[in-house]
Design a protein around this motif. Sequence first.
Motif, short mmCIF file in Angstrom:
data_model
loop_
_atom_site.label_atom_id
_atom_site.label_comp_id
_atom_site.label_asym_id
_atom_site.label_seq_id
_atom_site.Cartn_x
_atom_site.Cartn_y
_atom_site.Cartn_z
N GLU A 1 -39.49 3.60 -29.77
CA GLU A 1 -39.14 4.69 -30.66
C GLU A 1 -38.92 6.00 -29.91
N VAL A 2 -39.24 6.04 -28.64
CA VAL A 2 -39.12 7.27 -27.85
C VAL A 2 -37.83 7.22 -27.05
N PRO A 3 -36.94 8.19 -27.22
CA PRO A 3 -35.71 8.21 -26.41
C PRO A 3 -36.05 8.40 -24.93
N PRO A 4 -35.48 7.59 -24.06
CA PRO A 4 -35.80 7.69 -22.62
C PRO A 4 -35.06 8.85 -21.96
N LYS B 1 -51.50 3.47 -23.83
CA LYS B 1 -50.30 3.59 -24.65
C LYS B 1 -49.35 4.63 -24.07
N ILE B 2 -49.89 5.77 -23.65
CA ILE B 2 -49.05 6.80 -23.04
C ILE B 2 -48.45 6.29 -21.74
N GLN B 3 -49.25 5.56 -20.96
CA GLN B 3 -48.74 5.01 -19.71
C GLN B 3 -47.63 3.99 -19.97
N GLY B 4 -47.77 3.23 -21.05
CA GLY B 4 -46.72 2.28 -21.40
C GLY B 4 -45.41 2.97 -21.75
N VAL B 5 -45.52 4.09 -22.48
CA VAL B 5 -44.32 4.86 -22.80
C VAL B 5 -43.68 5.42 -21.53
N LEU B 6 -44.51 5.93 -20.62
CA LEU B 6 -43.98 6.46 -19.36
C LEU B 6 -43.30 5.37 -18.54
N ASP B 7 -43.91 4.19 -18.50
CA ASP B 7 -43.28 3.07 -17.77
C ASP B 7 -41.94 2.70 -18.39
N TYR B 8 -41.89 2.69 -19.72
CA TYR B 8 -40.62 2.38 -20.41
C TYR B 8 -39.55 3.42 -20.08
N ILE B 9 -39.94 4.70 -20.12
CA ILE B 9 -38.97 5.77 -19.80
C ILE B 9 -38.52 5.66 -18.35
N ASP B 10 -39.45 5.38 -17.45
CA ASP B 10 -39.08 5.24 -16.03
C ASP B 10 -38.10 4.08 -15.83
N ARG B 11 -38.36 2.96 -16.49
CA ARG B 11 -37.46 1.82 -16.35
C ARG B 11 -36.07 2.14 -16.88
N GLU B 12 -36.02 2.80 -18.04
CA GLU B 12 -34.72 3.13 -18.63
C GLU B 12 -33.97 4.14 -17.77
N LEU B 13 -34.70 5.13 -17.26
CA LEU B 13 -34.03 6.13 -16.40
C LEU B 13 -33.54 5.49 -15.11
N GLU C 1 -32.61 2.41 -14.80
CA GLU C 1 -31.44 1.62 -15.16
C GLU C 1 -30.21 2.50 -15.34
N LEU C 2 -30.41 3.67 -15.96
CA LEU C 2 -29.28 4.61 -16.11
C LEU C 2 -28.79 5.10 -14.76
N GLU C 3 -29.72 5.36 -13.84
CA GLU C 3 -29.31 5.80 -12.50
C GLU C 3 -28.54 4.70 -11.78
N GLU D 1 -26.77 2.36 -13.24
CA GLU D 1 -25.46 2.29 -13.88
C GLU D 1 -24.54 3.41 -13.39
N ASP D 2 -25.08 4.62 -13.28
CA ASP D 2 -24.28 5.74 -12.77
C ASP D 2 -23.84 5.49 -11.34
N PHE D 3 -24.76 4.95 -10.53
CA PHE D 3 -24.42 4.67 -9.13
C PHE D 3 -23.32 3.61 -9.05
N THR D 4 -23.45 2.56 -9.88
CA THR D 4 -22.43 1.52 -9.90
C THR D 4 -21.09 2.07 -10.36
#
Length: 255
Positions: A4-7, A176-188, A190-192, A194-197
């Motif tokens: 539910e948290v935007p990365p 729970k907060i650490q899980g959200v941070l891990d999710y955001i880190d993974r998504e960011l 992945e975005l990096e 994708e941008d590099f590719t």
Amino acid sequence: MSGEVPPTRMNQQVFKLKKKAAESGHRLLKKKADALKVKFRDYAKSIAETKSGMAADSSSAFFSLTQAEYAAGNFKQKVSEGSMTARVRVGAGIDNVAGVKLPVFTYYDTGAETENASLGLVGGGKKIQVVRDKYSHLLKNLIKLASLQTSFVTLDEAMKVTNRRVNALENVTIPKIQGVLDYIDRELDELEREDFTRLKLVQGKKEEEAELKRKEQDALAKEMLAKGITNPAGKENDADITANFDAGDDTDVVF
């Protein structure tokens, strides 16, 4: 919750601050729980010591009452016929232990005069005075025990609440907060990637276009060079100019 948290970088910073605050609260509550535990053990030890002496004090007080009744007769009726002015009162206070307010009871003498001081003049006066002293000592211990017991129960409830909060922060909130941070880190990440590719693809496309253009220019240069060898540029112009001079034509030649 992580889905539910935007990365975004902003949410990453927000949840880092939340984690830091939760860890600070966990450390403070842990210290509070340790302080309460130490105080709890002190109260338990004091209660055990006070109770161990209560049996002997009670037995001695009741035995002295029996001795006084034997020496002075039934003087309890004369005591109950008096005004019964309180000579001892119990004061209530508060002791603050790590932010927990504990009730404290104190024994103090009002200073009221004893109206039945004449008891024992006929006989048994010393025994009656011994009864007063022993029951006063017993009353002090009873008030002390009541204060310790009440503070002990209050401290026990505060410890349970504090431990529940510590466990909730340690096992629920912070993970729970650490899980959200891990999710955001993974998504960011992945975005990096994708941008590099994407940048690599764009750069590769540009390099292909540049290589194609270079090849076209090389082919054009080779073609022009080949044409220059079979029919050198400028010979036809030189022949025309020579013919014009021979014909006597007035032609301006600009070098």
